[in-house]
Design an enzyme around this catalytic site. Structure first.
Site, PDB file in Angstrom:
ATOM      1  N   LYS A   1     -14.269   8.381  -5.599  1.00 35.67           N
ATOM      2  CA  LYS A   1     -15.580   8.768  -5.043  1.00 35.67           C
ATOM      3  C   LYS A   1     -16.018  10.114  -5.608  1.00 35.67           C
ATOM      4  CE  LYS A   1     -14.343   6.264  -0.903  1.00 35.67           C
ATOM      5  NZ  LYS A   1     -13.527   6.378   0.288  1.00 35.67           N
TER       6      LYS A   1
ATOM      7  N   THR B   1      -8.565   6.377  -3.026  1.00 36.29           N
ATOM      8  CA  THR B   1      -9.939   5.986  -3.377  1.00 36.29           C
ATOM      9  C   THR B   1     -10.867   7.198  -3.308  1.00 36.29           C
ATOM     10  OG1 THR B   1     -10.322   5.290  -1.087  1.00 36.29           O
ATOM     11  CG2 THR B   1      -9.726   3.569  -2.666  1.00 36.29           C
TER      12      THR B   1
ATOM     13  N   HIS C   1       0.790  -1.233   0.000  1.00 36.05           N
ATOM     14  CA  HIS C   1       0.000   0.000   0.000  1.00 36.05           C
ATOM     15  C   HIS C   1       0.819   1.279   0.000  1.00 36.05           C
ATOM     16  CE1 HIS C   1      -4.171  -1.333   0.327  1.00 36.05           C
ATOM     17  NE2 HIS C   1      -3.725  -2.333   1.042  1.00 36.05           N
TER      18      HIS C   1
ATOM     19  N   LYS D   1      -8.344  14.320   2.928  1.00 31.34           N
ATOM     20  CA  LYS D   1      -7.562  13.099   3.072  1.00 31.34           C
ATOM     21  C   LYS D   1      -6.675  13.263   4.302  1.00 31.34           C
ATOM     22  CE  LYS D   1      -6.340  13.705  -1.200  1.00 31.34           C
ATOM     23  NZ  LYS D   1      -6.527  12.405  -1.800  1.00 31.34           N
ATOM     24  N   ARG D   2      -5.932  12.219   4.686  1.00 27.89           N
ATOM     25  CA  ARG D   2      -5.024  12.370   5.821  1.00 27.89           C
ATOM     26  C   ARG D   2      -4.107  13.572   5.600  1.00 27.89           C
ATOM     27  NH1 ARG D   2      -3.828   8.766   9.980  1.00 27.89           N
ATOM     28  NH2 ARG D   2      -5.520   7.281  10.193  1.00 27.89           N
TER      29      ARG D   2
ATOM     30  N   LYS E   1       0.864  14.492   0.614  1.00 27.43           N
ATOM     31  CA  LYS E   1      -0.434  14.807   0.002  1.00 27.43           C
ATOM     32  C   LYS E   1      -0.553  16.293  -0.335  1.00 27.43           C
ATOM     33  CE  LYS E   1      -2.739  10.838   2.172  1.00 27.43           C
ATOM     34  NZ  LYS E   1      -3.224  10.061   1.037  1.00 27.43           N
TER      35      LYS E   1
END
Length: 843
Positions: free
Chosen positions: A681, A677, A378, A569-570, A575
């Site tokens: 969405k 993911t 992952h 997101k986290r 990110k």
């Protein structure tokens, strides 16, 4: 503007097509009243919203139980190959509505509760969130369980029943504060304790080699109590099981001495044993080598493998088939999927059971283990890969350490025979990493001990082959695969966005809910004026609802016509929430510089949790909130720019924000995001993506056409070239005036006047230690955002791209992902067989 319909009213309006049968409604109403009056409260007048929630949950559970029992009987008698999905975390979200949808009970429940004094309302729906957690952790693992049930696979999810899940996030003075998530405080109507299947798990002790074999002696025992949760498939009467283990101390735990002082100490020791399932470690993409975490990982693996072997040995009608005392057929009946390295101990534990307990020859045991286990990687971030100190293993799991050494020795002998004299290769491929502190590389153990290794997006799987596990790929190329992630359309469209789901159903029917590729049928409607209007209307209704929610929660006046620009997101440097912050500051400065100019209004929303010990991530949250404080209160800016930090981002909030988003930010540095993911969405729910060519964004651009996304920035090869050359942040800072201005404002305390040095660490990192090259992508990102503005001013063309994205999102269904896992890794075929419902006699 007219007040938008609530989701309940929308479902009521569209239920003409799926009209609930009167018998179903009467049955639900009767069951609901029975549970409300006899199970919970005697007088409806004193019932709380939580009582109503539990009454409805029990009513729906009544419909589940018969199907659940029948499904397990079906598996027991037919004895199919069973899939065991091991994950340290499951993030199930709110369960009541999902279960009603999958059982086809939604309309009957809505109608019945309306009839019970109109009690089913949005306020009650909000109270349903008391049941939001079944298990804690990852969205993807939960989507997979849903899809396995929908595809008729005999599958089981295994994990830990954490007493406290992922923490609740509070923002206090702009800083994240963690609060315990006591999700079990009021009970969990969905789980069933199974004390009859409680199992012992051993820790510590010593190893003795005897003529009768190896024995692990003088261990400390902790009991694993299973709690089962039903996982229903979509309208196929299949109900699979997620089994979560809770740690219990045995009664004789340290109770040898029985005077008062020792008794108190002994009971305290019991609590220490039960700490194993107390709390979820909230670290994301960062390895923390705590002994308690290693205990958790072994606890779930040891209990699960005992359970798997018990089930393997039991055949039809409980008789003992002689073949089942022989493990030759084990890989034909059992597939174990390791979700990341956290359940990696499955490999040495299965070897221990086969060799020490079942007396299987080592080579045969190794062949069985490899054929049974498969590993999903992952992450490519080195700090996320698990490397446990050998000294910790020696103390906690001494027999497993011996087994890992033996596995590694045979593996290195094999490598040395193929590459004689290549000592460096042996060092790189060893499971044991030498150094000041010897460590066990769990990812290497997973690769060696599995028959299949997969990444979760095509670009990620290529990086895994060419970089992370390059030597292993050269050794066994046939082992490496790609399985691009997916999401379940039931939760992430039908449940969270009923207006859009109904608009699609009117045009192409309902088949897309179990075959998302059917959305391609929308492509001829891209230029259809009526359909464009309908899709735009649904989005605007969702935005109006979410605007009202934001105004109530954050006391900020939202312009519902503004672009809803969402980045959830986290919170993590890779990110790149900081890149988003720099763009927001740039927009703010442009408005201030030329207030008379027309600007496309934006509401920028950033949300996510920072790991409690991650200083930089917490500073990023503080920066977002500080920028918001300045921007949102500047009268010159007005409603042209608002910045909201979405507190406590979780499944129930995702279900609100994703249908309302116009723009989805997926802006990680190329080569760092395994898949994502959230990007899927947003795409499915009609948001356009601004993103780098990273993770699943690459495949999204392929499916919908890159011209229908906003792609910018460095590609993987550009990042590698920049690494070779040497990344110099100051070059960009000196060359780009708007970037310099934004960075200087952050640095000088413009956004933190009471604490001018508050963000010095952020600026220092960006200027001198930025592994994720924020400045290198700044110029391209700001230019790409200008293209976003330009298109947003043409609503019709914007909506055409939205429709194109929705129509091309079919690939990103978890049903497709799981079908690929089933056929190419587990060796089973999905089934569309409908198990007869409980009211129909079995054959």
């Amino acid at each position: 503007m007219a007040k938008p319909l609530t989701d309940s009213e929308k479902r009521k309006q569209i239920s003409v097509r799926g009209l609930a049968g009167l018998g179903d409604v009467a049955e639900v109403r009767k069951s609901f009243n029975r549970h409300l009056h006899f199970t919970l409260v005697k007088d409806r007048n004193v019932a709380t919203p939580r009582d109503y929630f539990f009454a409805l949950a029990h009513t729906v559970r009544d419909h589940l139980v018969g199907r659940w029992i029948r499904t397990q009987q079906h598996y027991y008698e037919r004895d199919p190959k069973r899939i065991y999905y091991l994950s340290l975390e499951f993030y199930m979200g709110r369960t009541l509505q999902n279960t009603m949808v999958n059982l086809g009970l939604q309309n009957a429940c809505d109608e019945a509760i309306y009839q019970v004094q109109g009690l089913w309302s949005e306020s009650m729906s909000t109270d349903v969130k008391t049941g939001r957690y079944l298990g804690l952790g990852r969205f993807m693992a939960s989507c997979f369980l849903d899809s396995m049930a929908t595809l008729g696979l005999a599958a089981y999810g295994y994990g830990i029943r954490y007493e406290f899940g992922i923490f609740n996030q509070k923002i206090v003075n702009g800083w994240q504060v963690e609060e315990a998530d006591d999700w079990l405080r009021y009970g969990n109507p969905w789980e069933k304790a199974r004390p009859e299947y409680m199992l012992p798990v051993h820790f510590y002790g010593r190893v003795e080699h005897t003529p009768d074999g190896v024995k692990w002696l003088d261990t400390q025992v902790v009991l694993a109590m299973p709690y089962d949760t039903p996982v229903p498939g979509y309208k196929n009467n299949t109900v699979n099981t997620m089994r979560l283990w809770s740690a219990k101390a045995p009664n004789d735990f340290k109770l040898q001495d029985f005077n008062v002082g020792d008794y108190i100490e002994a009971v305290l020791d019991r609590n220490l044993a039960e700490n194993i399932s107390r709390v979820l470690y909230p670290n994301d993409n960062f390895f923390e080598g705590k002994e308690l975490r290693l205990k958790q990982e072994y606890f779930v693996v040891a209990a699960t493998l005992q359970d798997i072997i018990r089930r393997f040995k039991s055949s039809k009608f409980g008789c003992r088939d002689p073949v089942r005392t022989c493990f030759e057929t084990f890989p034909d009946k059992v597939a174990i999927q390791l979700n990341d390295t956290h359940p990696a101990l499955s490999i040495p534990e299965l070897m221990r059971i086969l060799v020490d307990v079942e007396k299987v020859d080592w080579d045969k045991a190794w062949e069985i283990t490899k054929k049974t286990c498969a590993y999903t990687n992952h992450t490519v971030l080195p700090e996320a890969l698990e490397r446990w100190p050998v000294s910790m293993f020696e103390k906690l799991l001494p027999r497993h350490l011996e087994i890992i050494y033996a596995i590694n020795q045979r593996h290195l002998d094999h490598v040395a025979a193929l590459f004689p004299g290549d000592v460096d290769r042996l060092r790189r491929m060893s499971v044991i990493e030498e150094g000041d502190c010897k460590r066990i590389n769990m990812a290497h153990l997973c690769v060696i001990g599995s028959h299949a290794v997969n990444g979760v997006a095509r670009i990620h799987s290529e990086i895994v082959k060419q970089s992370v596990f390059k030597d292993f790929y050269e050794l066994e190329p046939e082992k490496f695969q790609n399985k691009t992630n997916g999401i379940t359309p039931r939760r992430w469209l039908l449940l969270c966005n009923p207006g859009l789901a109904d608009t699609i159903v009117e045009k192409i029917g309902e088949e897309f809910l179990t075959d998302l590729s059917q959305l391609k049928k929308l492509l001829p409607l891209v230029n259809d004026e009526a359909f464009i209007r309908d899709v735009a209307k649904v989005k605007q209704e969702n935005k109006l609802k979410f605007s009202a929610f934001l105004e109530k929660e954050y006391k900020v006046k939202i312009n519902p016509s503004s672009m809803f620009d969402v980045h959830v997101k986290r919170i993590h440097e890779y990110k790149r929430q900081l890149l988003n912050c720099l763009h927001v500051v740039t927009l703010y400065n442009r408005i201030k510089r030329d207030p008379a100019k027309a600007f496309v209004p934006r509401t920028v929303m950033i949300g996510g949790k920072a790991a409690p010990g991650y200083h930089m991530a917490k500073l990023i949250i503080k920066l977002v909130t500080s920028i918001g404080d300045v921007v949102n209160h500047d009268p010159v800016v007005g409603d042209r720019l608002k910045v909201i930090f979405l507190e406590n981002y979780r499944v129930s909030l995702a279900e609100k924000v994703i249908p309302a988003a116009d723009l989805s930010q997926q802006i990680s540095t190329a080569g760092t995001e395994a898949s994502g993911t959230g990007n899927m969405k947003f795409m499915l729910n009609g948001a356009l993506t601004i993103g780098t060519m990273d993770g699943a964004n690459v495949e999204m651009a392929e499916e919908a056409g890159a011209e229908n996304l906003f792609i910018f920035g460095l590609r993987v090869e550009d990042v590698e070239a920049l690494d070779q050359k040497g990344y110099n942040a100051r070059e960009y800072y000196d060359r780009l005036p708007e970037l310099k201005q934004a960075v200087d404002q952050i640095s000088s305390g413009f956004f933190s006047p009471k604490e001018p040095d508050c963000f010095k660490d952020v600026v220092n990192m960006l200027m001198h230690h930025d592994r994720f090259k924020v400045f290198a992508d700044y110029e391209a990102y700001v230019q790409c955002q200008a293209q976003v503005d330009q298109l947003y001013q043409n609503p019709k063309e914007w909506t055409k791209k939205v429709i194109k994205n929705i129509a091309c999102s079919g690939k990103f269904s978890s049903d497709r992902t799981i079908t690929e896992y089933a056929r190419e890794i587990w060796g089973v075929e999905p089934s569309d067989l409908q198990i007869p419902p409980p009211n129909i006699p079995r054959d």
